[in-house]
Design a protein around this motif. Structure first.
Motif, PDB file in Angstrom:
ATOM      1  N   LEU A  46     -23.045  17.988  10.336  1.00  0.00           N
ATOM      2  CA  LEU A  46     -22.607  17.151  11.446  1.00  0.00           C
ATOM      3  C   LEU A  46     -21.121  17.354  11.664  1.00  0.00           C
ATOM      4  CD1 LEU A  46     -23.086  14.779  13.478  1.00  0.00           C
ATOM      5  CD2 LEU A  46     -22.505  13.238  11.581  1.00  0.00           C
ATOM      6  N   VAL A  47     -20.741  17.476  12.940  1.00  0.00           N
ATOM      7  CA  VAL A  47     -19.331  17.517  13.316  1.00  0.00           C
ATOM      8  C   VAL A  47     -19.116  16.372  14.314  1.00  0.00           C
ATOM      9  CG1 VAL A  47     -17.441  18.872  14.279  1.00  0.00           C
ATOM     10  CG2 VAL A  47     -19.264  20.016  12.999  1.00  0.00           C
ATOM     11  N   PRO A  48     -18.691  15.196  13.819  1.00  0.00           N
ATOM     12  CA  PRO A  48     -18.459  14.074  14.729  1.00  0.00           C
ATOM     13  C   PRO A  48     -17.167  14.281  15.512  1.00  0.00           C
ATOM     14  CG  PRO A  48     -17.875  13.442  12.491  1.00  0.00           C
ATOM     15  CD  PRO A  48     -18.445  14.840  12.421  1.00  0.00           C
ATOM     16  N   GLY A  49     -17.179  13.864  16.766  1.00  0.00           N
ATOM     17  CA  GLY A  49     -16.005  14.092  17.610  1.00  0.00           C
ATOM     18  C   GLY A  49     -15.741  15.575  17.757  1.00  0.00           C
ATOM     19  N   CYS A  50     -16.799  16.336  18.013  1.00  0.00           N
ATOM     20  CA  CYS A  50     -16.737  17.804  17.966  1.00  0.00           C
ATOM     21  C   CYS A  50     -15.939  18.441  19.091  1.00  0.00           C
ATOM     22  CB  CYS A  50     -18.136  18.397  17.944  1.00  0.00           C
ATOM     23  SG  CYS A  50     -19.049  18.194  19.493  1.00  0.00           S
ATOM     24  N   GLY A  51     -15.592  17.662  20.127  1.00  0.00           N
ATOM     25  CA  GLY A  51     -14.841  18.252  21.223  1.00  0.00           C
ATOM     26  C   GLY A  51     -15.638  19.351  21.906  1.00  0.00           C
ATOM     27  N   THR A  52     -15.001  20.465  22.167  1.00  0.00           N
ATOM     28  CA  THR A  52     -15.665  21.588  22.827  1.00  0.00           C
ATOM     29  C   THR A  52     -16.760  22.191  21.957  1.00  0.00           C
ATOM     30  OG1 THR A  52     -13.646  22.052  24.057  1.00  0.00           O
ATOM     31  CG2 THR A  52     -15.272  23.809  23.969  1.00  0.00           C
ATOM     32  N   GLY A  53     -16.622  22.100  20.653  1.00  0.00           N
ATOM     33  CA  GLY A  53     -17.692  22.526  19.761  1.00  0.00           C
ATOM     34  C   GLY A  53     -17.519  23.876  19.110  1.00  0.00           C
ATOM     35  N   TYR A  54     -16.327  24.417  19.106  1.00  0.00           N
ATOM     36  CA  TYR A  54     -16.110  25.721  18.486  1.00  0.00           C
ATOM     37  C   TYR A  54     -16.512  25.722  17.008  1.00  0.00           C
ATOM     38  CZ  TYR A  54     -13.313  26.524  22.674  1.00  0.00           C
ATOM     39  OH  TYR A  54     -12.890  26.642  23.979  1.00  0.00           O
ATOM     40  N   ASP A  55     -16.181  24.655  16.291  1.00  0.00           N
ATOM     41  CA  ASP A  55     -16.534  24.576  14.868  1.00  0.00           C
ATOM     42  C   ASP A  55     -18.049  24.491  14.690  1.00  0.00           C
ATOM     43  OD1 ASP A  55     -13.858  24.642  14.026  1.00  0.00           O
ATOM     44  OD2 ASP A  55     -13.657  22.471  14.207  1.00  0.00           O
ATOM     45  N   VAL A  56     -18.702  23.757  15.566  1.00  0.00           N
ATOM     46  CA  VAL A  56     -20.162  23.643  15.526  1.00  0.00           C
ATOM     47  C   VAL A  56     -20.792  25.026  15.603  1.00  0.00           C
ATOM     48  CG1 VAL A  56     -22.176  22.809  16.811  1.00  0.00           C
ATOM     49  CG2 VAL A  56     -20.172  21.329  16.531  1.00  0.00           C
ATOM     50  N   VAL A  57     -20.354  25.813  16.569  1.00  0.00           N
ATOM     51  CA  VAL A  57     -20.927  27.131  16.821  1.00  0.00           C
ATOM     52  C   VAL A  57     -20.688  28.091  15.655  1.00  0.00           C
ATOM     53  CG1 VAL A  57     -20.792  29.161  18.328  1.00  0.00           C
ATOM     54  CG2 VAL A  57     -20.829  26.863  19.313  1.00  0.00           C
ATOM     55  N   PRO A  62     -29.039  30.482  10.512  1.00  0.00           N
ATOM     56  CA  PRO A  62     -30.425  30.134  10.189  1.00  0.00           C
ATOM     57  C   PRO A  62     -30.579  29.175   9.000  1.00  0.00           C
ATOM     58  CG  PRO A  62     -30.263  32.470  10.661  1.00  0.00           C
ATOM     59  CD  PRO A  62     -28.848  31.938  10.610  1.00  0.00           C
ATOM     60  N   GLU A  63     -29.602  29.132   8.104  1.00  0.00           N
ATOM     61  CA  GLU A  63     -29.675  28.242   6.940  1.00  0.00           C
ATOM     62  C   GLU A  63     -28.950  26.914   7.164  1.00  0.00           C
ATOM     63  OE1 GLU A  63     -28.561  31.607   6.399  1.00  0.00           O
ATOM     64  OE2 GLU A  63     -30.688  32.096   6.144  1.00  0.00           O
ATOM     65  N   ARG A  64     -28.262  26.774   8.293  1.00  0.00           N
ATOM     66  CA  ARG A  64     -27.477  25.559   8.538  1.00  0.00           C
ATOM     67  C   ARG A  64     -27.592  25.160  10.006  1.00  0.00           C
ATOM     68  NH1 ARG A  64     -22.760  27.446   7.823  1.00  0.00           N
ATOM     69  NH2 ARG A  64     -22.910  27.396   5.567  1.00  0.00           N
ATOM     70  N   HIS A  65     -28.310  24.069  10.262  1.00  0.00           N
ATOM     71  CA  HIS A  65     -28.370  23.536  11.623  1.00  0.00           C
ATOM     72  C   HIS A  65     -27.230  22.536  11.782  1.00  0.00           C
ATOM     73  CE1 HIS A  65     -30.027  22.585  15.517  1.00  0.00           C
ATOM     74  NE2 HIS A  65     -29.652  21.334  15.269  1.00  0.00           N
ATOM     75  N   VAL A  66     -26.442  22.694  12.840  1.00  0.00           N
ATOM     76  CA  VAL A  66     -25.252  21.875  13.046  1.00  0.00           C
ATOM     77  C   VAL A  66     -25.404  21.031  14.307  1.00  0.00           C
ATOM     78  CG1 VAL A  66     -22.736  21.888  13.241  1.00  0.00           C
ATOM     79  CG2 VAL A  66     -23.891  23.722  11.983  1.00  0.00           C
ATOM     80  N   ILE A  67     -25.082  19.760  14.172  1.00  0.00           N
ATOM     81  CA  ILE A  67     -25.083  18.851  15.311  1.00  0.00           C
ATOM     82  C   ILE A  67     -23.641  18.486  15.619  1.00  0.00           C
ATOM     83  CG2 ILE A  67     -25.716  16.562  16.152  1.00  0.00           C
ATOM     84  CD1 ILE A  67     -28.272  16.808  14.500  1.00  0.00           C
ATOM     85  N   GLY A  68     -23.259  18.724  16.863  1.00  0.00           N
ATOM     86  CA  GLY A  68     -21.949  18.302  17.355  1.00  0.00           C
ATOM     87  C   GLY A  68     -22.114  17.000  18.096  1.00  0.00           C
ATOM     88  N   LEU A  69     -21.431  15.971  17.626  1.00  0.00           N
ATOM     89  CA  LEU A  69     -21.536  14.642  18.219  1.00  0.00           C
ATOM     90  C   LEU A  69     -20.262  14.355  19.005  1.00  0.00           C
ATOM     91  CD1 LEU A  69     -23.785  12.500  17.826  1.00  0.00           C
ATOM     92  CD2 LEU A  69     -22.280  11.412  16.165  1.00  0.00           C
ATOM     93  N   GLU A  70     -20.431  13.887  20.229  1.00  0.00           N
ATOM     94  CA  GLU A  70     -19.259  13.624  21.066  1.00  0.00           C
ATOM     95  C   GLU A  70     -19.566  12.440  21.970  1.00  0.00           C
ATOM     96  OE1 GLU A  70     -15.835  13.411  22.338  1.00  0.00           O
ATOM     97  OE2 GLU A  70     -16.050  15.174  21.073  1.00  0.00           O
ATOM     98  N   ILE A  71     -18.581  11.607  22.227  1.00  0.00           N
ATOM     99  CA  ILE A  71     -18.740  10.426  23.073  1.00  0.00           C
ATOM    100  C   ILE A  71     -18.631  10.768  24.556  1.00  0.00           C
ATOM    101  CG2 ILE A  71     -16.297   9.708  23.095  1.00  0.00           C
ATOM    102  CD1 ILE A  71     -19.297   7.374  22.554  1.00  0.00           C
TER     103      ILE A  71
END
Length: 165
Positions: A46-57, A62-71
């Protein structure tokens, strides 16, 4: 979001107007390094407050599903448009949700906070800590990169960070 004080005009307005000085325009260098060296745990991230989401991407594989959370709806829409055609796009998703009230179906093995913590006034930070504990699996990893250690604009995010605050 009654529990946090938003900046003038609100987070959504900042994204609409392009007032996103915290956005590096690329993945955080330490996240790139941790991914390249295989230092991050696999599983759900989880990347809370992910903004544009560069870190998420960059973290998604395949071994790590990432959720970017943003308000911000604008931020989430922008991220989906920018990244949905990437080869690893089935390994990440972006959600418009409130960190404090969102109820995921599963806990996370990794949470990465890049300056999300400093968006909250010191009096709200115990709620941040409680929420992190609720979202993180036992034995999971919480990685935080936080500033400012001094300065800041009184009464507005980013709020000053210290050991006591």
């Amino acid at each position: 979001m009654d529990h946090i004080k938003e900046p003038p005009g609100g987070w959504e307005n900042m994204w609409v107007e392009g007032r996103t000085l915290w956005d590096l325009g690329e993945a955080t260098p330490i996240v790139v390094h941790l991914c390249e060296t295989g230092s991050l745990p696999n599983g759900r991230a989880l990347v809370p407050g992910c903004g544009t989401g560069y870190d998420v991407v960059v973290m998604a594989n395949p071994e790590r599903h990432v959720i970017g959370l943003e308000i911000s709806k604008t931020s989430v829409e922008r991220s989906m448009k920018m990244f949905s055609s990437l080869p690893n796009s089935k390994h990440f998703s972006f959600l418009k949700e409130d960190f404090f009230t969102w109820e995921p179906t599963e806990k996370f093995d990794l949470i990465f906070d890049y300056n999300f913590f400093c968006a909250f006034e010191p009096k709200v930070r115990p709620l941040w800590a409680k929420r992190m504990e609720e979202l993180l699996n036992t034995g999971g990893e919480l990685i935080t990169l936080i500033y400012p250690l001094s300065g800041g604009t009184p009464g507005l995010p980013p709020y000053r960070v210290s050991v006591s605050a």
